[in-house]
Design a protein around this motif. Structure first.
Motif, PDB file in Angstrom:
ATOM      1  N   GLN A  79       0.824  -1.213   0.000  1.00 29.29           N
ATOM      2  CA  GLN A  79       0.000   0.000   0.000  1.00 29.29           C
ATOM      3  C   GLN A  79       0.853   1.256   0.000  1.00 29.29           C
ATOM      4  OE1 GLN A  79      -2.937   0.843  -0.951  1.00 29.29           O
ATOM      5  NE2 GLN A  79      -4.312   0.623   0.795  1.00 29.29           N
ATOM      6  N   GLY A  82       2.710   1.421  -3.381  1.00 30.21           N
ATOM      7  CA  GLY A  82       1.826   1.690  -4.508  1.00 30.21           C
ATOM      8  C   GLY A  82       1.302   3.106  -4.538  1.00 30.21           C
ATOM      9  N   LEU A  83       0.786   3.583  -3.421  1.00 35.64           N
ATOM     10  CA  LEU A  83       0.231   4.938  -3.369  1.00 35.64           C
ATOM     11  C   LEU A  83       1.315   5.988  -3.184  1.00 35.64           C
ATOM     12  CD1 LEU A  83      -3.034   4.463  -1.270  1.00 35.64           C
ATOM     13  CD2 LEU A  83      -2.650   4.209  -3.726  1.00 35.64           C
ATOM     14  N   SER A 131      -8.426   5.763  -4.331  1.00 28.05           N
ATOM     15  CA  SER A 131      -7.768   4.480  -4.094  1.00 28.05           C
ATOM     16  C   SER A 131      -8.479   3.675  -3.016  1.00 28.05           C
ATOM     17  CB  SER A 131      -6.304   4.697  -3.705  1.00 28.05           C
ATOM     18  OG  SER A 131      -5.603   5.370  -4.718  1.00 28.05           O
ATOM     19  N   GLU A 135     -10.597   0.195  -3.538  1.00 27.45           N
ATOM     20  CA  GLU A 135     -10.175  -1.013  -2.821  1.00 27.45           C
ATOM     21  C   GLU A 135     -11.292  -1.563  -1.944  1.00 27.45           C
ATOM     22  OE1 GLU A 135      -5.359  -0.019  -2.521  1.00 27.45           O
ATOM     23  OE2 GLU A 135      -6.674   0.281  -0.788  1.00 27.45           O
ATOM     24  N   PHE A 167      -5.009  -3.622  -6.810  1.00 28.36           N
ATOM     25  CA  PHE A 167      -5.076  -2.205  -7.178  1.00 28.36           C
ATOM     26  C   PHE A 167      -3.691  -1.586  -7.261  1.00 28.36           C
ATOM     27  CE2 PHE A 167      -5.476   2.348  -6.186  1.00 28.36           C
ATOM     28  CZ  PHE A 167      -6.276   2.722  -7.255  1.00 28.36           C
ATOM     29  N   ASN A 168      -2.799  -2.038  -6.407  1.00 30.74           N
ATOM     30  CA  ASN A 168      -1.438  -1.509  -6.425  1.00 30.74           C
ATOM     31  C   ASN A 168      -0.520  -2.265  -7.394  1.00 30.74           C
ATOM     32  OD1 ASN A 168      -1.287   0.664  -4.226  1.00 30.74           O
ATOM     33  ND2 ASN A 168      -2.327  -1.008  -3.186  1.00 30.74           N
ATOM     34  N   ASN A 169      -1.120  -3.112  -8.228  1.00 30.91           N
ATOM     35  CA  ASN A 169      -0.379  -3.841  -9.263  1.00 30.91           C
ATOM     36  C   ASN A 169       0.751  -4.685  -8.681  1.00 30.91           C
ATOM     37  OD1 ASN A 169      -0.690  -2.657 -12.533  1.00 30.91           O
ATOM     38  ND2 ASN A 169      -1.959  -1.899 -10.874  1.00 30.91           N
ATOM     39  N   GLY A 199      -5.553   0.873 -11.365  1.00 28.18           N
ATOM     40  CA  GLY A 199      -4.336   1.269 -10.672  1.00 28.18           C
ATOM     41  C   GLY A 199      -3.200   1.579 -11.632  1.00 28.18           C
ATOM     42  N   SER A 303       1.136   6.099 -11.726  1.00 30.40           N
ATOM     43  CA  SER A 303       0.294   4.952 -11.411  1.00 30.40           C
ATOM     44  C   SER A 303       1.009   4.063 -10.401  1.00 30.40           C
ATOM     45  CB  SER A 303       0.009   4.143 -12.686  1.00 30.40           C
ATOM     46  OG  SER A 303       1.177   3.413 -13.082  1.00 30.40           O
ATOM     47  N   THR A 304       0.393   2.944 -10.068  1.00 28.52           N
ATOM     48  CA  THR A 304       1.017   2.009  -9.135  1.00 28.52           C
ATOM     49  C   THR A 304       1.957   1.048  -9.858  1.00 28.52           C
ATOM     50  OG1 THR A 304      -0.863   0.496  -9.366  1.00 28.52           O
ATOM     51  CG2 THR A 304      -0.963   2.088  -7.572  1.00 28.52           C
TER      52      THR A 304
END
Length: 439
Positions: A79, A82-83, A131, A135, A167-169, A199, A303-304
């Motif tokens: 998390q 990714g973010l 995000s 999720e 979502f965070n690939n 994502g 992006s992630t």
């Protein structure tokens, strides 16, 4: 977040912050209550780096080698990675009522790969809202499938873990065979693929679409990302379906419906997601070759995901087409693309290819593994994809460290890494030009 007295440029500071979280994650994953079996320092470092860079490559099985605590460490690293570390820092400072200065905004700009400082803080706020909302919705949808199968506790936890990972690939899964057990499941395929496509398309695009609600009003970047993503995903799905249709080790034994879902999911996941519903090691070499290209291209800016980024690839393609047409300027949708963007795209691609070449060369020296499998592993690591032909756990410690570096490079971006080593200087003198023979 006051970096007033730190004499580091944004690229250098971002690099150090990433290193700090990777080291912290490594230490946490080495704690006795984080694992169910003996995990070496190298494997803990590899896992922490893979999670922080949202890659998904794994040297041990996440679902069995790590306890609930260890898995939560992994999902939190995913998390944060990714973010974005700086996005979390901004959220904390906003909650504390602290002022975010110019230098901090520069660092956030670097972390989110933005071209200007305008609207940076607003972008971060929207990033969190979008995000976390996406999720949460995805977790509830996945729970419809997994709660009846595993019960409330385990079903909700699996839904929570995989929604964040998707979502965070990241591509981390709690099953040893990833998502191969759900190859023909429409709900799992649609929810997971929607997560990593959203994502991977980039936060700036999501914000642009949310506020403008009209394709014509979108920025050129958003239009390129949306059209490019759609076209590439459709082409990849058709090619994988055609190539693997009769493969007895992948799509061959499946029903027509399962073949569609399997080819669709495996086609779109190569754009940095890292989940697999087919056995990657059993795919035809032609399919693997296609996947190499898509992994190298990667997702969107801000992006992630990783890779050179789709827009970088599209700018290079448009540059070539423009040159072949004998034109002097790249134009798309009545908009021209600056020379600076073209130079940047070429630089990103050239540096990326150079590092990939060096990594494969070193791995060919240290690992007794076929070339194609090593090339696939390196490009997967660089694109922060996480797909593997089954060699990750077999790598030597030196091989794992090489892959760790490539994952780190792929997440930060080649130019960010290069700028952290050498600060670019502005030209003060212009020299006369002269032709150089090429081609």
């Amino acid at each position: 977040m006051n970096i007033k007295y730190i004499r580091l440029n944004p690229s250098q500071l971002l690099l150090l912050v990433f290193l700090f979280f990777i080291i912290l994650g490594t230490i946490l994953l080495k704690l006795p209550f984080a694992t169910t079996e003996s995990v070496s320092w190298t494997d803990a470092l590899f896992t922490a780096t893979s999670a922080m860079t949202v890659t998904g490559l794994a040297v041990v099985d996440t679902g069995t080698a790590y306890t609930l605590f260890g898995q939560l460490v992994i999902v939190m690293l995913i998390q944060v990675g990714g973010l974005g570390i700086m996005s979390f820092a901004v959220l904390i400072f906003i909650m504390l009522g602290k002022k975010i200065g110019f230098k901090e905004r520069l660092l956030i700009q670097q972390a989110l790969n933005q071209t200007s400082l305008g609207g940076i803080i607003k972008l971060v706020k929207n990033l969190f809202i979008f995000s976390l909302s996406i999720e949460l919705i995805a977790m509830l949808l996945l729970a419809i499938r997994w709660v009846p199968e595993y019960g409330w506790g385990k079903g909700m936890y699996y839904s929570f873990f995989h929604s964040i990972s998707a979502f965070n690939n990241a591509g981390f899964s709690l099953w040893p065979d990833n998502l191969m057990g759900y190859v023909g499941d429409p709900l799992v395929n649609l929810v997971i693929s929607s997560l990593f496509i959203l994502g991977g398309i980039g936060f700036t695009v999501l914000v642009d679409v949310w506020y403008k609600r009209s394709f014509k009003k979108l920025s050129l970047h958003s239009k390129l990302m949306i059209v490019g993503t759609l076209v590439l995903n459709v082409i990849a799905t058709v090619i994988v379906f055609s190539m693997e249709y009769n493969n007895p080790d992948t799509l061959g034994p499946m029903s027509l419906g399962d073949k569609f879902w399997g080819s669709y999911f495996q086609a779109v996941t190569t754009r940095t997601a890292g989940f697999n519903s087919l056995d990657i090691g059993s795919l035809h070499e032609a399919t693997i070759t296609l996947m190499l290209l898509f992994m190298f291209v990667g997702a969107g800016s801000a992006s992630t995901g990783g890779g050179i980024k789709l827009t970088t690839f599209l700018v290079i393609v448009l540059s070539v087409l423009t040159f072949l047409q004998g034109k002097k300027q790249i134009t798309v949708g009545r908009r021209s693309i600056k020379d600076e963007v073209i130079f940047r795209s070429l630089s990103i691609s050239a540096i990326s290819i150079l590092f990939i070449f060096l990594a494969v060369l070193l791995l060919n020296i240290t690992e007794p593994i076929p070339f194609l499998k090593l090339l696939f592993e390196v490009i997967s690591a660089f694109g922060t994809v996480g797909l593997s032909m089954g060699i990750t756990a077999d790598l030597s410690n030196i091989g794992k460290i090489i892959i760790v570096f490539i994952m780190f490079l792929g997440k930060l971006g080649p130019l960010t890494f290069a700028f952290s080593l050498a600060k670019p200087e502005q030209e003060k003198i212009r020299y006369p030009s002269e032709d150089v023979l090429t081609g």
